[in-house]
Design a protein around this motif. Sequence first.
Motif, PDB file in Angstrom:
ATOM      1  N   HIS A  38      14.363   9.568 -56.679  1.00 32.84           N
ATOM      2  CA  HIS A  38      15.385   8.548 -56.925  1.00 32.84           C
ATOM      3  C   HIS A  38      14.949   7.171 -56.417  1.00 32.84           C
ATOM      4  N   LEU A  39      14.403   7.126 -55.209  1.00 34.69           N
ATOM      5  CA  LEU A  39      14.087   5.844 -54.577  1.00 34.69           C
ATOM      6  C   LEU A  39      12.676   5.348 -54.863  1.00 34.69           C
ATOM      7  N   LYS A  40      11.759   6.287 -55.147  1.00 34.82           N
ATOM      8  CA  LYS A  40      10.357   5.933 -55.405  1.00 34.82           C
ATOM      9  C   LYS A  40       9.788   5.062 -54.279  1.00 34.82           C
ATOM     10  N   ILE A  41       9.872   5.591 -53.068  1.00 35.05           N
ATOM     11  CA  ILE A  41       9.399   4.867 -51.893  1.00 35.05           C
ATOM     12  C   ILE A  41       7.875   4.804 -51.925  1.00 35.05           C
ATOM     13  N   ALA A  42       7.337   3.629 -51.699  1.00 30.99           N
ATOM     14  CA  ALA A  42       5.895   3.402 -51.816  1.00 30.99           C
ATOM     15  C   ALA A  42       5.127   4.129 -50.710  1.00 30.99           C
ATOM     16  N   THR A  43       3.934   4.564 -51.040  1.00 34.11           N
ATOM     17  CA  THR A  43       3.035   5.128 -50.039  1.00 34.11           C
ATOM     18  C   THR A  43       2.805   4.095 -48.942  1.00 34.11           C
ATOM     19  N   GLY A  44       2.900   4.543 -47.704  1.00 35.16           N
ATOM     20  CA  GLY A  44       2.703   3.631 -46.588  1.00 35.16           C
ATOM     21  C   GLY A  44       3.940   2.884 -46.149  1.00 35.16           C
ATOM     22  N   ALA A  45       5.067   3.094 -46.838  1.00 38.25           N
ATOM     23  CA  ALA A  45       6.317   2.452 -46.424  1.00 38.25           C
ATOM     24  C   ALA A  45       6.688   2.922 -45.021  1.00 38.25           C
ATOM     25  N   PHE A  46       7.295   2.021 -44.243  1.00 35.93           N
ATOM     26  CA  PHE A  46       7.674   2.312 -42.865  1.00 35.93           C
ATOM     27  C   PHE A  46       9.147   2.705 -42.851  1.00 35.93           C
ATOM     28  N   VAL A  47       9.438   3.963 -42.492  1.00 37.55           N
ATOM     29  CA  VAL A  47      10.807   4.474 -42.577  1.00 37.55           C
ATOM     30  C   VAL A  47      11.229   5.075 -41.241  1.00 37.55           C
ATOM     31  N   LEU A  48      12.546   5.176 -41.067  1.00 48.07           N
ATOM     32  CA  LEU A  48      13.126   5.698 -39.830  1.00 48.07           C
ATOM     33  C   LEU A  48      14.094   6.824 -40.140  1.00 48.07           C
ATOM     34  N   ASP A  49      13.955   7.929 -39.414  1.00 46.12           N
ATOM     35  CA  ASP A  49      14.919   9.026 -39.450  1.00 46.12           C
ATOM     36  C   ASP A  49      15.793   8.893 -38.203  1.00 46.12           C
ATOM     37  N   ALA A  50      17.008   8.375 -38.378  1.00 42.69           N
ATOM     38  CA  ALA A  50      17.912   8.108 -37.260  1.00 42.69           C
ATOM     39  C   ALA A  50      18.714   9.356 -36.930  1.00 42.69           C
ATOM     40  N   ALA A  51      18.697   9.775 -35.669  1.00 38.09           N
ATOM     41  CA  ALA A  51      19.292  11.045 -35.227  1.00 38.09           C
ATOM     42  C   ALA A  51      18.574  12.198 -35.920  1.00 38.09           C
ATOM     43  N   CYS A  52      17.289  12.312 -35.637  1.00 36.41           N
ATOM     44  CA  CYS A  52      16.366  13.158 -36.414  1.00 36.41           C
ATOM     45  C   CYS A  52      16.361  14.616 -35.997  1.00 36.41           C
ATOM     46  N   GLY A  53      17.061  14.975 -34.896  1.00 38.34           N
ATOM     47  CA  GLY A  53      16.978  16.353 -34.442  1.00 38.34           C
ATOM     48  C   GLY A  53      15.543  16.724 -34.105  1.00 38.34           C
ATOM     49  N   LYS A  54      15.107  17.887 -34.573  1.00 38.50           N
ATOM     50  CA  LYS A  54      13.750  18.357 -34.267  1.00 38.50           C
ATOM     51  C   LYS A  54      12.718  17.912 -35.294  1.00 38.50           C
ATOM     52  N   GLY A  55      13.136  17.028 -36.219  1.00 38.69           N
ATOM     53  CA  GLY A  55      12.165  16.364 -37.072  1.00 38.69           C
ATOM     54  C   GLY A  55      11.865  17.014 -38.408  1.00 38.69           C
TER      55      GLY A  55
END
Length: 245
Positions: A38-55
């Motif tokens: 859906h989003l087509k996030i580019a390779t190398g994009a910097f992203v954050l998983d907020a409240a990520c639990g065990k990842g």
Amino acid sequence: MGKATWFSTWFDSPYYHLLYASRDEQEAKHFIEALQAHLKIATGAFVLDAACGKGRHAKMLQRHGMEVEGFDLSPSSIAEANRLANKHLHFFVHDLREPLPKQAQYDVVFNFFTSFGYFDAPEDNARAFQTFAGGLKKDGILVMDFLNPTYIRTNLVPEETVKRGSILFHIKRWEAGGYLYKSIDFEDQGQSFAFQEKVELISQADFLKYAEQAGLTFLNLAGDYTLAKFDEQTSPRMIFFWEKK
């Protein structure tokens, strides 16, 4: 943030991880695949998983070629997540209500699996949205995955017993004062334990309000992990997409 809150103790308990061990890798994998399509996030994009639990979601994001950071309030969850860490995947302990160490740097911020709504005060919800927005670059995207309160109320299971290994978890659920409560009682090695979860049944309208106050523009709302169109009565999830203009 003052004295310990229930979610900083229960979520850091080994019994929490035992009870919810069934949250599997395949579910996370398929959801991330749907999001990436859906989003087509580019390779190398910097992203954050907020409240990520065990990842488990952060790991899948990194496998799609993103540079990923994840944070959680639970030190034990982050200790477990750090077993997955590599030069493209980093984790740290952080409170959702506090500004992020890195401001205006993330292309996408994700908040998965109802990792929200645990606070007592609406101001804390608003503060968390400021945290999300503060971390995003201009034109960055916030994706939030939350339960659908209407669906939950209709399909609530008031009581059940779940067996994990030798432990029987006795679970009760009820709604009161705009929150969904869950009591978890069990015994282990001759000792009795009792925990209680609560999550605010935040409406679609309130989510839109918090996001608007944080300067985020609404893009879309999906209703499940395949990103099907949202239906108030039948969709189990509310998966929001916002943009920072």
